[in-house]
Design a protein around this motif. Sequence first.
Motif, PDB file in Angstrom:
ATOM      1  N   UNK A 293       0.741  -1.222  -0.013  1.00  0.00           N
ATOM      2  CA  UNK A 293      -0.002   0.160  -0.090  1.00  0.00           C
ATOM      3  C   UNK A 293       0.889   1.304   0.033  1.00  0.00           C
ATOM      4  N   UNK A 294       2.053   1.116   0.384  1.00  0.00           N
ATOM      5  CA  UNK A 294       2.942   2.285   0.395  1.00  0.00           C
ATOM      6  C   UNK A 294       3.183   2.964  -1.167  1.00  0.00           C
ATOM      7  N   UNK A 295       2.811   2.128  -1.925  1.00  0.00           N
ATOM      8  CA  UNK A 295       2.961   2.529  -3.576  1.00  0.00           C
ATOM      9  C   UNK A 295       1.856   3.288  -4.039  1.00  0.00           C
ATOM     10  N   UNK A 296       0.753   3.271  -3.230  1.00  0.00           N
ATOM     11  CA  UNK A 296      -0.782   3.892  -3.592  1.00  0.00           C
ATOM     12  C   UNK A 296      -0.559   5.405  -4.179  1.00  0.00           C
ATOM     13  N   UNK A 297       0.100   6.251  -3.349  1.00  0.00           N
ATOM     14  CA  UNK A 297       0.119   7.707  -3.384  1.00  0.00           C
ATOM     15  C   UNK A 297       0.552   8.130  -4.703  1.00  0.00           C
ATOM     16  N   UNK A 298       2.036   7.778  -4.897  1.00  0.00           N
ATOM     17  CA  UNK A 298       2.590   8.055  -5.875  1.00  0.00           C
ATOM     18  C   UNK A 298       3.533   6.843  -6.397  1.00  0.00           C
ATOM     19  N   UNK A 299       2.604   5.903  -7.368  1.00  0.00           N
ATOM     20  CA  UNK A 299       3.755   4.777  -7.946  1.00  0.00           C
ATOM     21  C   UNK A 299       4.525   5.054  -8.957  1.00  0.00           C
ATOM     22  N   UNK A 300       4.665   6.329  -9.518  1.00  0.00           N
ATOM     23  CA  UNK A 300       5.087   6.586 -10.795  1.00  0.00           C
ATOM     24  C   UNK A 300       6.564   6.552 -10.779  1.00  0.00           C
ATOM     25  N   UNK A 301       7.217   7.014 -10.034  1.00  0.00           N
ATOM     26  CA  UNK A 301       8.712   7.103 -10.120  1.00  0.00           C
ATOM     27  C   UNK A 301       9.281   5.667  -9.956  1.00  0.00           C
ATOM     28  N   UNK A 302       8.441   4.548  -9.226  1.00  0.00           N
ATOM     29  CA  UNK A 302       8.861   3.273  -9.245  1.00  0.00           C
ATOM     30  C   UNK A 302       8.573   2.594 -10.325  1.00  0.00           C
ATOM     31  N   UNK A 303       7.383   3.134 -11.329  1.00  0.00           N
ATOM     32  CA  UNK A 303       7.082   2.356 -12.338  1.00  0.00           C
ATOM     33  C   UNK A 303       8.211   2.910 -13.335  1.00  0.00           C
ATOM     34  N   UNK A 304       8.430   4.095 -13.401  1.00  0.00           N
ATOM     35  CA  UNK A 304       9.406   4.698 -14.474  1.00  0.00           C
ATOM     36  C   UNK A 304      10.649   3.996 -14.171  1.00  0.00           C
ATOM     37  N   UNK A 305      10.973   3.592 -13.150  1.00  0.00           N
ATOM     38  CA  UNK A 305      12.514   2.976 -12.887  1.00  0.00           C
ATOM     39  C   UNK A 305      12.300   1.399 -13.383  1.00  0.00           C
ATOM     40  N   UNK A 306      11.084   0.847 -13.058  1.00  0.00           N
ATOM     41  CA  UNK A 306      10.599  -0.612 -13.506  1.00  0.00           C
ATOM     42  C   UNK A 306      10.880  -0.664 -15.110  1.00  0.00           C
ATOM     43  N   UNK A 307      10.223   0.583 -15.817  1.00  0.00           N
ATOM     44  CA  UNK A 307      10.228   0.477 -17.391  1.00  0.00           C
ATOM     45  C   UNK A 307      11.723   0.618 -17.863  1.00  0.00           C
ATOM     46  N   UNK A 308      12.592   1.355 -17.060  1.00  0.00           N
ATOM     47  CA  UNK A 308      13.807   1.656 -17.548  1.00  0.00           C
ATOM     48  C   UNK A 308      14.607   0.201 -17.342  1.00  0.00           C
ATOM     49  N   UNK A 309      14.099  -0.703 -16.485  1.00  0.00           N
ATOM     50  CA  UNK A 309      14.608  -2.079 -16.566  1.00  0.00           C
ATOM     51  C   UNK A 309      14.338  -3.015 -17.492  1.00  0.00           C
ATOM     52  N   UNK A 310      13.197  -2.899 -18.112  1.00  0.00           N
ATOM     53  CA  UNK A 310      12.912  -3.832 -19.245  1.00  0.00           C
ATOM     54  C   UNK A 310      11.402  -3.992 -19.038  1.00  0.00           C
ATOM     55  N   UNK A 311      10.751  -4.636 -20.164  1.00  0.00           N
ATOM     56  CA  UNK A 311       9.433  -4.581 -20.450  1.00  0.00           C
ATOM     57  C   UNK A 311       8.634  -5.580 -19.548  1.00  0.00           C
ATOM     58  N   UNK A 312       9.503  -6.612 -19.315  1.00  0.00           N
ATOM     59  CA  UNK A 312       8.821  -7.720 -18.597  1.00  0.00           C
ATOM     60  C   UNK A 312       9.846  -8.027 -17.249  1.00  0.00           C
ATOM     61  N   UNK A 313       9.412  -7.743 -16.271  1.00  0.00           N
ATOM     62  CA  UNK A 313      10.444  -7.941 -15.041  1.00  0.00           C
ATOM     63  C   UNK A 313       9.921  -8.990 -14.118  1.00  0.00           C
ATOM     64  N   UNK A 314      10.703  -9.686 -13.468  1.00  0.00           N
ATOM     65  CA  UNK A 314      10.269 -10.662 -12.229  1.00  0.00           C
ATOM     66  C   UNK A 314       9.825  -9.912 -10.884  1.00  0.00           C
ATOM     67  N   UNK A 315       8.864 -10.375 -10.304  1.00  0.00           N
ATOM     68  CA  UNK A 315       8.607  -9.499  -9.257  1.00  0.00           C
ATOM     69  C   UNK A 315       7.978 -10.355  -8.155  1.00  0.00           C
ATOM     70  N   UNK A 316       8.654 -10.098  -6.978  1.00  0.00           N
ATOM     71  CA  UNK A 316       8.055 -10.993  -5.785  1.00  0.00           C
ATOM     72  C   UNK A 316       6.486 -10.541  -5.737  1.00  0.00           C
ATOM     73  N   UNK A 317       5.768 -11.740  -5.220  1.00  0.00           N
ATOM     74  CA  UNK A 317       4.465 -11.636  -4.766  1.00  0.00           C
ATOM     75  C   UNK A 317       4.129 -12.290  -3.446  1.00  0.00           C
TER      76      UNK A 317
END
Length: 412
Positions: A19-43
């Motif tokens: 829930x920590x990412x609810x307010x502003x997830x966009x910097x996190x997502x921009x960093x993810x995009x810079x790492x690749x189109x398909x990324x492994x993530x912990x669930x």
Amino acid sequence: MNKQPDMNGGGVAFNFFSNQSSENPFPLLAMARSMGAVLPVPLPYSDGQKAWMITRMEEAVQVLKDSKRFTVDRRAADSKGFFRQREREFADAPGLLGQSMISVDEPDHRRLRGLVSKAFTPKYIQSLRPSIQHIADELLDRVQDQGHMDLVHDYAYPLPINVISDMLGVPKKNREQIRQWSEALATGGPGDEQRRKRIQAFSNYIVELVAEKRKNPQDDLISQLIQAETEGDYLSEPELLSMVGLLIFAGHETTSNLIGIGTLVLLDNPEQLAKLKADMSLIPSAVEELLRINGPVLMPAPRFATEDTELGGQHIGKGDIIITALASANRDETQFSQSDELDIARDLNRHIAFGQGIHICLGAPLARLEGDIAFTTLLRRMPDLRLNVPRESVTWRGSFNLRGLTSLPVAF
């Protein structure tokens, strides 16, 4: 922002499912995009089942359109862990989501969607414009003279819940209670006992509501669905209950959040807001841009790989979970110029806030119309709209897939 060791060889993998990412997830997502189109993530609660996040538009559309390789039906992929946890959570809630059209593919999806699609055609939805306009004006009439309101509680929530409830035949006396139940569905997580009780209460209400409609059918969508069931359109009792639960919840939750978040985004961008007030004909385009830049749905229902396949340079194994980050794809720098900037007159706004493929949002025409009326009426009647609290005190609610504002005090 929770950082975890990279699972992709270099840099950092992020725990987005917080829930920590609810307010502003966009910097996190921009960093993810810079790492690749398909990324492994912990669930969480995954029991080791592999999950992937799709961050860019091209691959996101591929996944959402290819229901053969990437199914929403977790039974087809033998999924476990996180989704078994959710199944336990909903075990005592037969009226909610269990056998709805968002959790099955063809041919069941076509059959279920077909039963309600007539109520969501653009032509029919446009016929609702006068009644939606009446609701919007009535809500603002109540607060106009006091010069301030909580936009979420006084406008963004009651407008869509009244619209969908009128369509479905939900009694007025139950609509505020539905809000509390819907918040339980949209927030929290496994292990929250109060949330579990509210979900069960919501489910029990749906069972009772359907039973009442059987006894006393009216001219509403629930009564029509019951009639379709009795006429042999293969709508089972669990399917009927899940359909009603989905329509009540999805029919207002996301649109309410669109109005609330969209208003905040406009207030955060005064030049764009001034441009919009000067030319109200831009509101339909502005609604699309608000959906693109900060839509209420971060991720749709997860997909499951039905076979070993390649996607975005990664090997996806059969049974792997695919999380499509709509909020990231909608800011893909390769698809949108100045993708992090609000542009209410943006051309070629091919966002995927409503999804793609067979599961594209059934209520998209209704959401667009409600957004059009909501923003037009608000800005016409309250042209001096402004925040009535410090910007940093605005609070959010949500989970890793849905998000909204808890409140938005404004003055006018």
